[in-house]
Design a protein around this motif. Structure first.
Motif: not given
Ligand SMILES: Cc1cc2nc3c(=O)[nH]c(=O)nc-3n(C[C@H](O)[C@H](O)[C@H](O)COP(=O)(O)OP(=O)(O)OC[C@H]3O[C@@H](n4cnc5c(N)ncnc54)[C@H](O)[C@@H]3O)c2cc1C
Length: 314
Positions: A155-165
């Motif tokens: 879940d947090e990995g998916i959320f981090l794609t909002r920011y991360a390359r």
């Protein structure tokens, strides 16, 4: 002297406070250092009933806090440092005061487990994090590693794609433990890739994270992997040190309770993630908090020998 002291302000604690307040118990809730608990650090909660579009964790927890206050619970921002559950009334000490209560609900949740590798502590807050909601923003357009394979990691990995390359999920096994729906979303996300059967053995960097050292658990092969941040979600340990030796714990240190939240000490109840439970979610924490408060009401009524309004508690 309170009827009930609730230790912890996650969903279990606030839910207990709402039910205790509505039952006219004089109730003190001590928040601990993380008001709102883990849910308040979770960006989007999509599986809590009643919010078809999902709800931001901080907003959900703020609503629960307000609801608890509305029903008369006293809420203080402090941390419990010692408890005496061996003598009645129970004593609860914080950094600034000492309180007594006829009943106690323990809802101190869990702490995220550490990897225990070099660099993890030294680089905490400098690229090493356990909170995507708090720190994801600092890694816009960066390369992020997420360690773990359960619900939180995915879940947090998916959320981090909002920011991360790009987000690379590194997992010790060759398949995820996360719920199916989350897995599907992660597999379909073009920014996410997976590194299987692999352990992080070191986090590298001088004053900020620059990479991780990896070990393939099948071949033993070691490699370096460049990245700007490492988010760690590899499970949890229950926050029970205050209660060790006073209530029964299971082999994994979770508080042993019956299904209604009674611990081994009459008048002491546990709710939420700190007790042995198969599903650790907001919805289950809320449910067990409500049950613990209602059992506390029953316990106090019996102490005072007044008739308890019989109702089905399941
Ligand atoms: C990254 C992440 C994402 C998640 N996403 C979801 C999701 O999308 N949906 C979902 O349903 N669940 C999710 N969860 C799980 C959910 O957050 C937990 O199951 C839930 O918060 C458990 O509630 P709790 O009240 O038992 O404990 P917690 O929320 O852990 O709260 C524990 C409380 O105890 C307090 N405390 C601890 N020690 C002391 C002390 N000594 N004195 C006083 N207070 C103390 C803390 O300050 C805190 O307020 C997620 C969890 C994580 C880690």
């Amino acid at each position: 002297m309170y009827d009930l002291i609730i230790i912890g302000s996650g969903p279990a604690g606030y839910s207990a406070a709402i039910y205790a307040g509505r039952s006219m118990l004089s109730t003190l809730l001590i928040t601990g250092s993380a008001p709102g608990g883990w849910a308040a650090l979770t960006n989007d909660i999509e599986n809590y009933p009643g919010f078809p579009e999902g709800i931001a964790g901080p907003e959900l927890m703020e609503r629960m806090r307000q609801q608890a206050e509305r029903f008369g619970a006293e809420i203080i921002m402090d941390e419990v440092t010692r408890v005496n559950l061996g003598a009645h009334p129970f004593t609860v000490e914080t950094y600034s005061d000492e309180y007594q209560a006829k009943a106690v609900v323990i809802s101190t949740g869990v702490s995220q487990r550490m990897l225990g590798v070099p660099g993890e502590t030294q680089l905490a807050g400098r690229g090493v994090s356990r909170c995507a909601t708090c720190d994801g923003f600092f890694f816009r357009d960066k390369k992020i590693v997420v360690v773990g394979g359960g619900d939180s990691a995915v879940d947090e990995g998916i959320f981090l794609t909002r920011y991360a390359r790009e987000v690379h999920i590194i997992h010790r096994r060759n398949r995820l433990r996360a719920q199916r729906a989350a897995q599907e979303r992660a597999f379909q996300n073009p920014k996410i890739s997976f590194i299987w059967d692999t352990a992080v053995t070191e986090i590298i960097g001088e004053d900020r994270v620059t990479g991780v050292k990896l070990k393939n658990l099948n071949t033993g092969e070691e490699s370096l992997f460049d990245c700007d941040a490492v988010f760690i979600y590899i499970g949890a340990t229950p926050n029970v040190e205050l209660f060790r030796g006073q209530v029964d714990l299971d082999e994994f240190d979770y508080i042993v309770t019956c299904r209604n939240g009674h611990t081994s000490v009459p008048g002491v109840f546990a709710a939420g993630d700190v007790r042995e439970t198969t599903l650790k979610q907001v919805v289950t924490a809320v449910s067990s908090g409500a049950r613990a408060a209602m059992e506390a009401e029953k316990y106090i009524a019996a102490l005072e020998d007044r008739a308890y309004p019989e109702r089905e508690l399941g």
